[in-house]
Design a protein around this motif. Structure first.
Motif, PDB file in Angstrom:
ATOM      1  N   ASN A 288      -7.469   4.040  -5.830  1.00 59.99           N
ATOM      2  CA  ASN A 288      -7.320   3.086  -6.916  1.00 59.99           C
ATOM      3  C   ASN A 288      -6.106   2.364  -7.261  1.00 59.99           C
ATOM      4  N   LYS A 289      -5.080   3.251  -7.089  1.00 61.30           N
ATOM      5  CA  LYS A 289      -3.511   2.340  -7.116  1.00 61.30           C
ATOM      6  C   LYS A 289      -3.560   1.509  -5.828  1.00 61.30           C
ATOM      7  N   VAL A 290      -3.864   1.788  -4.735  1.00 57.29           N
ATOM      8  CA  VAL A 290      -3.634   0.848  -3.594  1.00 57.29           C
ATOM      9  C   VAL A 290      -4.599  -0.203  -3.630  1.00 57.29           C
ATOM     10  N   LYS A 291      -5.664   0.011  -4.004  1.00 56.81           N
ATOM     11  CA  LYS A 291      -6.638  -1.155  -3.932  1.00 56.81           C
ATOM     12  C   LYS A 291      -6.265  -1.869  -5.071  1.00 56.81           C
ATOM     13  N   ASN A 292      -5.956  -1.673  -6.471  1.00 60.13           N
ATOM     14  CA  ASN A 292      -5.454  -2.586  -7.380  1.00 60.13           C
ATOM     15  C   ASN A 292      -4.221  -3.165  -7.093  1.00 60.13           C
ATOM     16  N   SER A 293      -3.237  -2.480  -6.628  1.00 63.52           N
ATOM     17  CA  SER A 293      -1.895  -3.096  -6.359  1.00 63.52           C
ATOM     18  C   SER A 293      -2.332  -4.316  -5.007  1.00 63.52           C
ATOM     19  N   ILE A 294      -3.025  -4.000  -4.138  1.00 62.87           N
ATOM     20  CA  ILE A 294      -3.142  -4.893  -3.152  1.00 62.87           C
ATOM     21  C   ILE A 294      -3.865  -6.129  -3.670  1.00 62.87           C
TER      22      ILE A 294
ATOM     23  N   ALA B  17       0.793  -1.296   0.033  1.00 59.26           N
ATOM     24  CA  ALA B  17       0.041   0.047  -0.178  1.00 59.26           C
ATOM     25  C   ALA B  17       0.820   1.195   0.050  1.00 59.26           C
ATOM     26  N   ALA B  18       1.950   1.214   0.790  1.00 61.32           N
ATOM     27  CA  ALA B  18       2.840   2.527   0.850  1.00 61.32           C
ATOM     28  C   ALA B  18       3.461   2.875  -0.362  1.00 61.32           C
ATOM     29  N   ILE B  19       4.006   1.596  -1.071  1.00 58.55           N
ATOM     30  CA  ILE B  19       4.706   1.843  -2.102  1.00 58.55           C
ATOM     31  C   ILE B  19       3.848   2.233  -3.303  1.00 58.55           C
ATOM     32  N   ALA B  20       2.551   1.721  -3.517  1.00 61.12           N
ATOM     33  CA  ALA B  20       1.699   1.883  -4.563  1.00 61.12           C
ATOM     34  C   ALA B  20       1.377   3.503  -4.351  1.00 61.12           C
ATOM     35  N   ALA B  21       0.855   4.042  -3.023  1.00 58.90           N
ATOM     36  CA  ALA B  21       0.680   5.391  -2.951  1.00 58.90           C
ATOM     37  C   ALA B  21       1.706   6.503  -3.132  1.00 58.90           C
ATOM     38  N   LEU B  22       2.916   5.988  -2.948  1.00 61.72           N
ATOM     39  CA  LEU B  22       4.218   6.926  -3.353  1.00 61.72           C
ATOM     40  C   LEU B  22       4.204   6.910  -5.007  1.00 61.72           C
ATOM     41  N   GLU B  23       3.764   5.998  -5.543  1.00 63.32           N
ATOM     42  CA  GLU B  23       3.687   6.059  -7.043  1.00 63.32           C
ATOM     43  C   GLU B  23       2.699   7.107  -7.683  1.00 63.32           C
ATOM     44  N   VAL B  24       1.912   7.420  -6.945  1.00 63.89           N
ATOM     45  CA  VAL B  24       0.731   8.458  -7.503  1.00 63.89           C
ATOM     46  C   VAL B  24       1.443   9.952  -7.639  1.00 63.89           C
ATOM     47  N   ALA B  25       1.298  10.608  -8.691  1.00 66.38           N
ATOM     48  CA  ALA B  25       1.499  11.937  -8.804  1.00 66.38           C
ATOM     49  C   ALA B  25       0.920  12.775  -7.793  1.00 66.38           C
ATOM     50  N   GLY B  26       1.355  13.678  -7.147  1.00 64.95           N
ATOM     51  CA  GLY B  26       1.017  14.319  -6.213  1.00 64.95           C
ATOM     52  C   GLY B  26       0.839  14.071  -4.824  1.00 64.95           C
ATOM     53  N   VAL B  27       1.312  12.748  -4.520  1.00 64.82           N
ATOM     54  CA  VAL B  27       1.744  12.513  -3.233  1.00 64.82           C
ATOM     55  C   VAL B  27       2.942  12.779  -2.944  1.00 64.82           C
ATOM     56  N   SER B  28       2.972  13.559  -1.738  1.00 63.21           N
ATOM     57  CA  SER B  28       4.253  14.086  -1.563  1.00 63.21           C
ATOM     58  C   SER B  28       4.733  13.648   0.069  1.00 63.21           C
ATOM     59  N   SER B  29       5.437  14.408   0.550  1.00 67.77           N
ATOM     60  CA  SER B  29       5.854  13.940   1.741  1.00 67.77           C
ATOM     61  C   SER B  29       7.446  13.977   1.694  1.00 67.77           C
ATOM     62  N   ARG B  30       7.931  13.776   2.862  1.00 68.18           N
ATOM     63  CA  ARG B  30       9.469  13.655   2.897  1.00 68.18           C
ATOM     64  C   ARG B  30       9.695  12.052   2.346  1.00 68.18           C
TER      65      ARG B  30
ATOM     66  N   VAL C 215      -6.494  18.117  -4.695  1.00 69.12           N
ATOM     67  CA  VAL C 215      -6.482  17.108  -3.627  1.00 69.12           C
ATOM     68  C   VAL C 215      -7.413  16.040  -3.832  1.00 69.12           C
ATOM     69  N   LEU C 216      -8.714  16.157  -4.370  1.00 70.95           N
ATOM     70  CA  LEU C 216      -9.534  15.217  -4.748  1.00 70.95           C
ATOM     71  C   LEU C 216      -8.866  14.162  -5.854  1.00 70.95           C
ATOM     72  N   THR C 217      -8.433  14.771  -6.822  1.00 69.35           N
ATOM     73  CA  THR C 217      -8.132  13.757  -7.742  1.00 69.35           C
ATOM     74  C   THR C 217      -6.797  13.101  -7.220  1.00 69.35           C
ATOM     75  N   VAL C 218      -5.788  13.598  -6.488  1.00 72.08           N
ATOM     76  CA  VAL C 218      -4.708  12.840  -5.841  1.00 72.08           C
ATOM     77  C   VAL C 218      -5.401  11.726  -4.987  1.00 72.08           C
ATOM     78  N   CYS C 219      -6.370  12.127  -4.189  1.00 73.44           N
ATOM     79  CA  CYS C 219      -6.863  10.962  -3.281  1.00 73.44           C
ATOM     80  C   CYS C 219      -7.675   9.913  -3.903  1.00 73.44           C
ATOM     81  N   LYS C 220      -8.184  10.204  -4.989  1.00 72.59           N
ATOM     82  CA  LYS C 220      -8.985   9.025  -5.848  1.00 72.59           C
ATOM     83  C   LYS C 220      -8.087   8.374  -6.623  1.00 72.59           C
ATOM     84  N   ASN C 221      -6.951   8.981  -6.876  1.00 71.14           N
ATOM     85  CA  ASN C 221      -5.856   8.003  -7.789  1.00 71.14           C
ATOM     86  C   ASN C 221      -5.039   7.171  -6.663  1.00 71.14           C
TER      87      ASN C 221
END
Length: 127
Positions: free
Chosen positions: A97-103, A30-43, A88-94
């Motif tokens: 979808n990415k996390v669900k499909n990856s898992i 889940a973490a790696i999938a989320a990181l692959e989404v454009a707009g997901v930031s953080s350190r 923000v809404l587009t990033v969250c939807k992406n």
């Protein structure tokens, strides 16, 4: 989050044996999938250094994600930072979808919910 080091049976075969997946494997997916989404930031931005992310994943996960496995169903609750300038809404939807499909693709288990909480907006870098 599931108890530490819990293993979940995802496949059973009397002739050859069973397949188990540890709960932290689902968290890593889940973490790696989320990181692959454009707009997901953080350190822990995967674009900066994939190795750094993987090295520090165990420090990041307890603060950023909760995974609950109930039978064949997985519930994910994650906390993300969105990069400034992204919708923000587009990033969250992406992310959902990415996390669900990856898992689902990697484990064969059903993801019944991916709840995304935006906890911060990353300020743009100063040139």
């Amino acid at each position: 989050m599931a108890d530490k080091n819990m293993n979940y049976k995802v496949y059973e075969n009397e002739e050859i044996g069973n397949v188990f997946i540890a709960d932290h494997v689902v968290e890593n997916i889940a973490a790696i999938a989320a990181l692959e989404v454009a707009g997901v930031s953080s350190r822990w931005d995967v674009k900066k250094s994939r190795r750094l992310v993987e090295k520090n994943l165990n420090k990041i996960l307890p603060k950023r994600m909760k995974v609950q496995i109930d039978g064949d169903n997985i519930h994910v609750r994650m906390f993300i930072t969105v990069a400034f300038g992204y919708n923000v809404l587009t990033v969250c939807k992406n992310v959902q979808n990415k996390v669900k499909n990856s898992i689902q693709n990697m484990t064969g288990m059903n993801v019944s919910a991916v709840n995304v909480h935006v906890v911060n907006i990353e300020e743009p870098e100063q040139a």
